[in-house]
Write a protein that holds these residues in place. Structure first.
Motif, PDB file in Angstrom:
ATOM      1  N   ALA A   1      -3.471  -1.806  13.028  1.00  0.00           N
ATOM      2  CA  ALA A   1      -2.333  -0.947  13.372  1.00  0.00           C
ATOM      3  C   ALA A   1      -1.235  -1.719  14.092  1.00  0.00           C
ATOM      4  O   ALA A   1      -0.050  -1.498  13.849  1.00  0.00           O
ATOM      5  CB  ALA A   1      -2.812   0.224  14.230  1.00  0.00           C
ATOM      6  N   ASN A   2      -1.620  -2.637  14.983  1.00  0.00           N
ATOM      7  CA  ASN A   2      -0.608  -3.390  15.725  1.00  0.00           C
ATOM      8  C   ASN A   2       0.222  -4.290  14.806  1.00  0.00           C
ATOM      9  O   ASN A   2       1.432  -4.435  14.988  1.00  0.00           O
ATOM     10  CB  ASN A   2      -1.269  -4.220  16.829  1.00  0.00           C
ATOM     11  CG  ASN A   2      -2.293  -5.207  16.292  1.00  0.00           C
ATOM     12  OD1 ASN A   2      -2.955  -4.939  15.288  1.00  0.00           O
ATOM     13  ND2 ASN A   2      -2.441  -6.336  16.948  1.00  0.00           N
TER      14      ASN A   2
ATOM     15  N   GLN B   1      10.051   8.218   6.069  1.00  0.00           N
ATOM     16  CA  GLN B   1       8.607   8.009   6.217  1.00  0.00           C
ATOM     17  C   GLN B   1       8.269   6.957   7.263  1.00  0.00           C
ATOM     18  O   GLN B   1       7.125   6.876   7.712  1.00  0.00           O
ATOM     19  CB  GLN B   1       7.988   7.587   4.876  1.00  0.00           C
ATOM     20  CG  GLN B   1       8.051   8.651   3.810  1.00  0.00           C
ATOM     21  CD  GLN B   1       9.279   8.457   2.931  1.00  0.00           C
ATOM     22  OE1 GLN B   1      10.320   8.004   3.400  1.00  0.00           O
ATOM     23  NE2 GLN B   1       9.157   8.810   1.662  1.00  0.00           N
ATOM     24  N   ILE B   2       9.244   6.135   7.651  1.00  0.00           N
ATOM     25  CA  ILE B   2       8.915   5.051   8.579  1.00  0.00           C
ATOM     26  C   ILE B   2       8.461   5.610   9.915  1.00  0.00           C
ATOM     27  O   ILE B   2       7.598   5.049  10.582  1.00  0.00           O
ATOM     28  CB  ILE B   2      10.122   4.088   8.732  1.00  0.00           C
ATOM     29  CG1 ILE B   2       9.622   2.683   9.066  1.00  0.00           C
ATOM     30  CG2 ILE B   2      11.101   4.552   9.787  1.00  0.00           C
ATOM     31  CD1 ILE B   2      10.652   1.609   8.839  1.00  0.00           C
TER      32      ILE B   2
ATOM     33  N   GLN C   1      12.003  -4.172   2.251  1.00  0.00           N
ATOM     34  CA  GLN C   1      11.020  -3.434   1.453  1.00  0.00           C
ATOM     35  C   GLN C   1       9.643  -4.091   1.530  1.00  0.00           C
ATOM     36  O   GLN C   1       8.615  -3.400   1.597  1.00  0.00           O
ATOM     37  CB  GLN C   1      11.472  -3.360  -0.005  1.00  0.00           C
ATOM     38  CG  GLN C   1      12.667  -2.452  -0.225  1.00  0.00           C
ATOM     39  CD  GLN C   1      13.993  -3.169  -0.045  1.00  0.00           C
ATOM     40  OE1 GLN C   1      14.078  -4.201   0.626  1.00  0.00           O
ATOM     41  NE2 GLN C   1      15.041  -2.629  -0.642  1.00  0.00           N
ATOM     42  N   VAL C   2       9.621  -5.428   1.528  1.00  0.00           N
ATOM     43  CA  VAL C   2       8.350  -6.146   1.596  1.00  0.00           C
ATOM     44  C   VAL C   2       7.660  -5.876   2.943  1.00  0.00           C
ATOM     45  O   VAL C   2       6.453  -5.623   2.998  1.00  0.00           O
ATOM     46  CB  VAL C   2       8.561  -7.660   1.378  1.00  0.00           C
ATOM     47  CG1 VAL C   2       7.287  -8.433   1.715  1.00  0.00           C
ATOM     48  CG2 VAL C   2       8.972  -7.931  -0.061  1.00  0.00           C
ATOM     49  N   HIS C   3       8.420  -5.912   4.032  1.00  0.00           N
ATOM     50  CA  HIS C   3       7.851  -5.584   5.354  1.00  0.00           C
ATOM     51  C   HIS C   3       7.268  -4.168   5.354  1.00  0.00           C
ATOM     52  O   HIS C   3       6.195  -3.926   5.910  1.00  0.00           O
ATOM     53  CB  HIS C   3       8.934  -5.689   6.430  1.00  0.00           C
ATOM     54  CG  HIS C   3       9.159  -7.079   6.938  1.00  0.00           C
ATOM     55  ND1 HIS C   3       8.189  -7.805   7.594  1.00  0.00           N
ATOM     56  CD2 HIS C   3      10.261  -7.882   6.886  1.00  0.00           C
ATOM     57  CE1 HIS C   3       8.671  -8.987   7.941  1.00  0.00           C
ATOM     58  NE2 HIS C   3       9.927  -9.067   7.519  1.00  0.00           N
ATOM     59  N   TYR C   4       7.988  -3.243   4.744  1.00  0.00           N
ATOM     60  CA  TYR C   4       7.564  -1.833   4.733  1.00  0.00           C
ATOM     61  C   TYR C   4       6.255  -1.653   3.967  1.00  0.00           C
ATOM     62  O   TYR C   4       5.316  -1.016   4.456  1.00  0.00           O
ATOM     63  CB  TYR C   4       8.673  -0.987   4.118  1.00  0.00           C
ATOM     64  CG  TYR C   4       8.352   0.489   4.035  1.00  0.00           C
ATOM     65  CD1 TYR C   4       8.282   1.273   5.188  1.00  0.00           C
ATOM     66  CD2 TYR C   4       8.119   1.103   2.812  1.00  0.00           C
ATOM     67  CE1 TYR C   4       7.984   2.625   5.117  1.00  0.00           C
ATOM     68  CE2 TYR C   4       7.821   2.458   2.733  1.00  0.00           C
ATOM     69  CZ  TYR C   4       7.758   3.208   3.883  1.00  0.00           C
ATOM     70  OH  TYR C   4       7.450   4.547   3.810  1.00  0.00           O
TER      71      TYR C   4
ATOM     72  N   LEU D   1       6.685  -2.667  10.372  1.00  0.00           N
ATOM     73  CA  LEU D   1       7.519  -1.463  10.283  1.00  0.00           C
ATOM     74  C   LEU D   1       8.802  -1.628  11.096  1.00  0.00           C
ATOM     75  O   LEU D   1       9.893  -1.256  10.643  1.00  0.00           O
ATOM     76  CB  LEU D   1       6.738  -0.244  10.777  1.00  0.00           C
ATOM     77  CG  LEU D   1       5.649   0.271   9.833  1.00  0.00           C
ATOM     78  CD1 LEU D   1       4.756   1.270  10.556  1.00  0.00           C
ATOM     79  CD2 LEU D   1       6.263   0.924   8.591  1.00  0.00           C
ATOM     80  N   LEU D   2       8.679  -2.213  12.272  1.00  0.00           N
ATOM     81  CA  LEU D   2       9.864  -2.443  13.102  1.00  0.00           C
ATOM     82  C   LEU D   2      10.789  -3.477  12.455  1.00  0.00           C
ATOM     83  O   LEU D   2      12.015  -3.348  12.514  1.00  0.00           O
ATOM     84  CB  LEU D   2       9.442  -2.893  14.502  1.00  0.00           C
ATOM     85  CG  LEU D   2       8.698  -1.841  15.340  1.00  0.00           C
ATOM     86  CD1 LEU D   2       8.256  -2.434  16.678  1.00  0.00           C
ATOM     87  CD2 LEU D   2       9.559  -0.601  15.561  1.00  0.00           C
ATOM     88  N   SER D   3      10.200  -4.494  11.820  1.00  0.00           N
ATOM     89  CA  SER D   3      11.006  -5.490  11.110  1.00  0.00           C
ATOM     90  C   SER D   3      11.754  -4.850   9.953  1.00  0.00           C
ATOM     91  O   SER D   3      12.933  -5.142   9.720  1.00  0.00           O
ATOM     92  CB  SER D   3      10.117  -6.627  10.587  1.00  0.00           C
ATOM     93  OG  SER D   3       9.545  -7.354  11.648  1.00  0.00           O
ATOM     94  N   ALA D   4      11.078  -3.962   9.220  1.00  0.00           N
ATOM     95  CA  ALA D   4      11.724  -3.254   8.099  1.00  0.00           C
ATOM     96  C   ALA D   4      12.895  -2.424   8.602  1.00  0.00           C
ATOM     97  O   ALA D   4      13.969  -2.404   7.991  1.00  0.00           O
ATOM     98  CB  ALA D   4      10.704  -2.377   7.381  1.00  0.00           C
ATOM     99  N   ARG D   5      12.692  -1.747   9.724  1.00  0.00           N
ATOM    100  CA  ARG D   5      13.760  -0.905  10.270  1.00  0.00           C
ATOM    101  C   ARG D   5      14.937  -1.755  10.751  1.00  0.00           C
ATOM    102  O   ARG D   5      16.100  -1.406  10.537  1.00  0.00           O
ATOM    103  CB  ARG D   5      13.221  -0.047  11.410  1.00  0.00           C
ATOM    104  CG  ARG D   5      14.189   1.047  11.849  1.00  0.00           C
ATOM    105  CD  ARG D   5      13.549   2.012  12.807  1.00  0.00           C
ATOM    106  NE  ARG D   5      13.195   1.361  14.064  1.00  0.00           N
ATOM    107  CZ  ARG D   5      12.663   2.013  15.096  1.00  0.00           C
ATOM    108  NH1 ARG D   5      12.391   3.297  15.003  1.00  0.00           N
ATOM    109  NH2 ARG D   5      12.359   1.371  16.209  1.00  0.00           N
ATOM    110  N   GLU D   6      14.648  -2.882  11.385  1.00  0.00           N
ATOM    111  CA  GLU D   6      15.710  -3.775  11.854  1.00  0.00           C
ATOM    112  C   GLU D   6      16.542  -4.316  10.690  1.00  0.00           C
ATOM    113  O   GLU D   6      17.736  -4.587  10.846  1.00  0.00           O
ATOM    114  CB  GLU D   6      15.090  -4.936  12.639  1.00  0.00           C
ATOM    115  CG  GLU D   6      14.569  -4.539  14.010  1.00  0.00           C
ATOM    116  CD  GLU D   6      13.784  -5.655  14.668  1.00  0.00           C
ATOM    117  OE1 GLU D   6      13.794  -6.789  14.112  1.00  0.00           O
ATOM    118  OE2 GLU D   6      13.168  -5.419  15.716  1.00  0.00           O
TER     119      GLU D   6
END
Length: 304
Positions: free
Chosen positions: A140-141, A159-160, A123-126, A147-152
């Motif tokens: 953006a980078n 929304q991601i 959640q914090v990464h997101y 975002l990729l860390s949150a998904r992993e």
């Protein structure tokens, strides 16, 4: 006699010192008691419930109060960061918005550093990624990384894909941005169609871009947002070679925004393609007056 006076003076001085010590102890004990009492009251408040209710100022106050006593509390850092993020997003004052977003990034990054096994890392990464996207398009980078860390870590909310789409488009990778945006399911907002339209326009798919901008206009009743969409739509009409519709829309928009340098410049190019060089030069001169850094307008007026 003199010794007796000195002895009394010493005793009086010792008495004064003892009084100050007692007063100091009383203040310390009293302050500690008040702190314990106030702390016990705050423990009764559910910070998660306050967050869900949207009471972000109270969440931030409680988190910062905890951090004042324990600056390495990862939970408090996370809540301070999340509260700061939402306060920034909902702020109408640009400086205040920037300050809150920067505070959010500071707290959330620290939360990740303080506890590598933090239960809310995904959640914090997101939220951290969103803070970067809201703060400045040039981050953006960094937003993509979080975002990729949150998904992993398992935070694969719908929304991601939209946020990844926005980030990749800002990085200039329209193809990857569109791929993520197309994976967004359910109801799609006006902002979604604007972002997708931008991506299509960037890729040279002007017909698709026009469709997205028209859909965004259907969904949005905010005049300020509609003006922004129509400005994008006018540029798409020009890029498609539909000069008549582009010209009509630019003339309409310039009545509302007479100081838009880019609109004057493109209108000048339309006049040029129509063979009306006098109106073209007048538009380019106006564009250059409004934006002296417009090298294209300068070249059109004074040559290469």
């Amino acid at each position: 006699m003199r010794r007796r006076l000195l002895s009394r003076t010493n005793m009086f001085g010792l008495f004064v010192v003892m009084v100050f010590v007692i007063i100091g102890l009383a203040f310390y004990v009293g302050a500690r008691a008040v702190r314990i009492y106030v702390g016990s009251l705050r423990e009764r408040e559910d910070i998660v419930e306050l967050l869900n209710e949207g009471n972000f100022l109270r969440v931030l106050f409680l988190a910062e109060d905890t951090l004042a006593m324990n600056p390495v509390d990862a939970n408090a850092r996370a809540f301070a960061g999340i509260a700061s993020f939402y306060l920034g997003v909902y702020s109408y004052e640009p400086q205040e918005r920037t300050r809150y977003l920067r505070d959010a990034i500071y707290h959330l990054r620290l939360a990740l550093e303080l506890d590598k096994d933090f239960v809310f890392r995904a959640q914090v990464h997101y939220v951290l990624a969103q803070a970067y996207l809201h703060l400045n398009e040039y981050y953006a980078n960094v937003a993509v990384e979080h975002l990729l860390s949150a998904r992993e870590l398992g935070y694969d909310v719908a929304q991601i894909h939209e946020h990844l789409g926005v980030a990749y488009i800002r990085m200039g990778d329209a193809e990857r941005g569109v791929a993520h945006l197309q994976q967004v399911h359910g109801e799609r907002s006006s902002q979604y169609h604007i972002i997708l339209g931008d991506a299509y326009a960037m890729s040279g798919k002007f017909l698709d871009a026009r469709g997205e901008f028209l859909r965004a206009l259907e969904l949005n009743q905010d005049d300020n947002v509609r003006d922004r969409i129509e400005m994008k739509l006018a540029k798409v009409y020009y890029d498609m070679g539909n000069l008549t519709e582009a010209k009509q829309l630019y003339l309409l928009l310039l009545r509302r925004f007479p100081d838009d340098a880019q609109a004057h410049f493109i209108l000048g190019k339309i006049y040029e393609e129509e063979g009306n060089l006098n109106l073209a030069r007048a538009s380019w001169r106006r564009s250059l007056q409004l934006n002296p850094q417009n090298s294209e307008a300068y070249a059109k007026i004074y040559g290469e």
